[in-house]
Scaffold this motif. Sequence first.
Motif, short mmCIF file in Angstrom:
data_model
loop_
_atom_site.label_atom_id
_atom_site.label_comp_id
_atom_site.label_asym_id
_atom_site.label_seq_id
_atom_site.Cartn_x
_atom_site.Cartn_y
_atom_site.Cartn_z
N ILE A 70 58.99 34.81 13.17
CA ILE A 70 59.49 33.69 11.95
C ILE A 70 58.26 32.92 12.21
CG2 ILE A 70 61.63 34.37 11.61
CD1 ILE A 70 62.62 31.79 12.14
N LEU A 71 57.27 33.27 12.59
CA LEU A 71 56.04 31.97 12.85
C LEU A 71 54.93 32.45 12.73
CD1 LEU A 71 57.18 31.44 16.73
CD2 LEU A 71 58.15 29.91 14.70
N LYS A 72 54.39 30.98 12.28
CA LYS A 72 52.65 31.64 11.63
C LYS A 72 52.33 31.86 12.83
CE LYS A 72 49.00 28.99 9.50
NZ LYS A 72 48.57 27.90 8.37
N LYS A 73 50.94 32.96 12.82
CA LYS A 73 50.33 33.12 13.99
C LYS A 73 48.97 32.33 13.78
CE LYS A 73 53.34 36.69 14.62
NZ LYS A 73 54.12 36.77 15.67
N ASP A 74 48.98 32.36 15.37
CA ASP A 74 47.87 31.94 15.24
C ASP A 74 46.46 32.38 15.14
OD1 ASP A 74 48.90 29.27 16.08
OD2 ASP A 74 49.48 29.92 18.20
N ARG A 104 59.80 29.36 40.66
CA ARG A 104 59.32 28.65 40.15
C ARG A 104 58.25 28.36 38.67
NH1 ARG A 104 58.81 22.35 38.53
NH2 ARG A 104 60.17 21.92 35.97
N ALA A 105 57.07 28.37 39.44
CA ALA A 105 55.88 28.61 38.86
C ALA A 105 55.92 30.43 37.99
CB ALA A 105 54.70 28.18 40.10
N ARG A 106 56.63 31.42 38.30
CA ARG A 106 56.45 31.90 37.65
C ARG A 106 56.73 31.94 37.08
NH1 ARG A 106 57.72 35.35 43.21
NH2 ARG A 106 55.58 35.70 43.34
N ALA A 107 58.26 31.23 37.06
CA ALA A 107 59.11 31.27 35.65
C ALA A 107 58.80 30.78 34.95
CB ALA A 107 60.70 30.21 35.58
N TYR A 108 57.70 29.62 34.99
CA TYR A 108 57.19 28.91 33.47
C TYR A 108 56.17 29.85 32.89
CZ TYR A 108 53.22 25.89 32.28
OH TYR A 108 52.13 25.60 31.63
N ALA A 109 55.59 30.96 33.78
CA ALA A 109 54.24 31.76 33.43
C ALA A 109 54.61 32.09 32.62
CB ALA A 109 53.61 32.21 34.51
N TYR A 110 55.76 32.96 32.58
CA TYR A 110 56.43 34.12 31.87
C TYR A 110 56.74 33.39 30.61
CZ TYR A 110 56.00 37.67 35.56
OH TYR A 110 55.62 38.39 35.98
N ALA A 111 57.31 32.81 31.08
CA ALA A 111 58.02 31.68 29.07
C ALA A 111 56.66 31.36 28.62
CB ALA A 111 58.93 30.51 30.18
N LEU A 112 55.96 30.68 29.19
CA LEU A 112 54.97 30.40 28.65
C LEU A 112 53.98 31.67 28.22
CD1 LEU A 112 52.37 27.67 27.71
CD2 LEU A 112 51.20 28.31 29.44
N LEU A 113 53.75 32.24 28.22
CA LEU A 113 53.21 33.90 28.17
C LEU A 113 54.10 34.34 26.93
CD1 LEU A 113 52.51 37.20 29.88
CD2 LEU A 113 54.19 37.54 28.12
N ASN A 114 55.24 34.61 26.98
CA ASN A 114 56.06 34.89 25.74
C ASN A 114 55.97 34.00 24.57
OD1 ASN A 114 57.35 36.99 27.00
ND2 ASN A 114 59.30 35.95 27.69
N LEU A 117 54.30 34.85 20.76
CA LEU A 117 54.98 35.24 19.73
C LEU A 117 54.96 34.86 18.59
CD1 LEU A 117 58.19 35.99 19.00
CD2 LEU A 117 58.52 33.62 19.52
N LYS A 118 53.78 33.57 18.71
CA LYS A 118 52.36 33.14 17.93
C LYS A 118 51.41 33.39 17.93
CE LYS A 118 52.66 29.07 16.68
NZ LYS A 118 52.49 28.82 15.31
N GLY A 119 51.05 34.86 18.46
CA GLY A 119 50.48 35.69 17.66
C GLY A 119 49.01 35.73 18.47
N ASN A 120 49.43 35.35 19.80
CA ASN A 120 47.88 35.11 21.35
C ASN A 120 47.57 36.67 21.99
OD1 ASN A 120 46.70 33.07 20.04
ND2 ASN A 120 48.93 32.07 20.58
N LYS A 121 47.20 36.58 22.58
CA LYS A 121 46.52 37.76 23.26
C LYS A 121 46.49 37.09 24.75
CE LYS A 121 43.65 40.82 20.44
NZ LYS A 121 42.30 41.53 20.27
N LYS A 175 57.42 24.20 14.69
CA LYS A 175 56.63 22.40 15.05
C LYS A 175 57.16 23.04 16.87
CE LYS A 175 59.25 19.09 14.48
NZ LYS A 175 59.25 17.87 13.77
N VAL A 176 58.16 23.22 16.79
CA VAL A 176 58.66 23.44 18.66
C VAL A 176 57.66 23.73 19.31
CG1 VAL A 176 60.38 23.67 19.84
CG2 VAL A 176 60.88 22.18 18.31
N MET A 177 57.46 24.91 18.83
CA MET A 177 56.34 26.19 19.51
C MET A 177 55.40 25.51 19.13
SD MET A 177 58.33 28.96 19.93
CE MET A 177 57.77 30.21 20.18
N GLU A 178 54.53 24.71 18.91
CA GLU A 178 53.14 24.42 18.29
C GLU A 178 52.76 23.15 19.69
OE1 GLU A 178 52.29 23.60 14.45
OE2 GLU A 178 52.47 25.47 13.60
N GLU A 179 54.65 22.84 19.68
CA GLU A 179 54.27 21.56 20.35
C GLU A 179 53.94 22.48 22.43
OE1 GLU A 179 57.42 18.89 20.06
OE2 GLU A 179 56.03 17.81 18.35
#
Length: 373
Positions: free
Chosen positions: A111-115, A137-147, A151-155, A303-307
């Motif tokens: 439901i987010l505006k795509k970048d 822990r670094a893997r968990a960080y990487a996968y969350a950032l990827l998602n 979700l914001k429309g990036n490749k 706003k949260v996702m943009e930050e």
Amino acid sequence: MKKINDIIDLFKINIIKTLKEENLDFNIDFDVTIPEDSSFGDISTNVSLKLSSYLKKPPREIAEIITKKFDRSLLYVSKIEIAGPGFINFYLDDTWIIKIGNMILRNGVDILKKDRGESYLLHLISDDLLNENNINRARAYAYALLNILRLKGNKVYLTETIKKDKLLGLGTFNHIINIFPYGHLRNLCYNTKGEIVEVGNISLQNGKNRFNENIKGLIGEKRFNFWALSKTAKRNISIPLGSAVINTTDNPYFFVSYVYERANNINSILEREGYKIGDNLEDMSFNLVEGKKLIFQILDLEKVMEEAIRFKEPYKLFNYLYNFCVNFYEYNKKLFIREFEEKNILGNMYILNVIKVFVSEILSVLTVKVFDM
């Protein structure tokens, strides 16, 4: 409406329409935002402050002109207030509970505006000699950032190498983020291109004793991933052994997962008794302000996702979800559903259904599934 930004745009369009009708349109750039504090309304604008220098009038005087002429019935606004130096705050009526709720029920958190569709390479650089918990822990960080980025429309592409490997094709991405587990930068033996994120240490503690066992193996991947995102990437995490392995509200994974389970269980019981959730406002009423607050809190997600992207920090989303669940527990305290009239029962069932889907979707973005308690 399918996106949060559609709501923001709708208010902006109608504010501009009001300005034109009052000959106040100077083609200025102004903000329509979701206030951090709900006491400042559900939606707020600084348009009067922006117009002040053009009109040579106090912002509050301009705000009064706008609020008198603004068509609040068209946008289902229950109240408009002028606050501070001239901010205009809009309070949404119950119609928006259905509009926002249906966005979630039909589209999940898409439901987010795509970048602009930027391309990212997340490059996780590990080392066989490093602590396995810090690598995980670094893997968990990487996968969350990827998602979050997707979700914001990036490749987004993710690759993992050990430090002696060379990564090819670095020039083909708009952004390269090199992700290092704790302690790896000190041993870095080559230069990298792009941003660098060193993800902090994670350990399991029992009093003053620290365990070196594989934490993910001890507490499960889902719990581990959630703990791994429970602080900013640079901060170290010390997991209390007692909280890690039992279902207690001191365990952030259980604290959030319980919200899904609670919402799901209440609705399952009521559905078996013959209550049926619809999406017609005429069939429902919403008697708990805490429930309404949760639905309107969904508007903060944009706003949260943009930050989270700006700061490369999945913790922003974790913290948002955690606070959302804090508010759910306040709502739950007043959810004496057996004492409610049928319309209020159906209204709360609708809110619970939205909450269930929303929490589940956000947990999935954070690489955690809700079904394994």
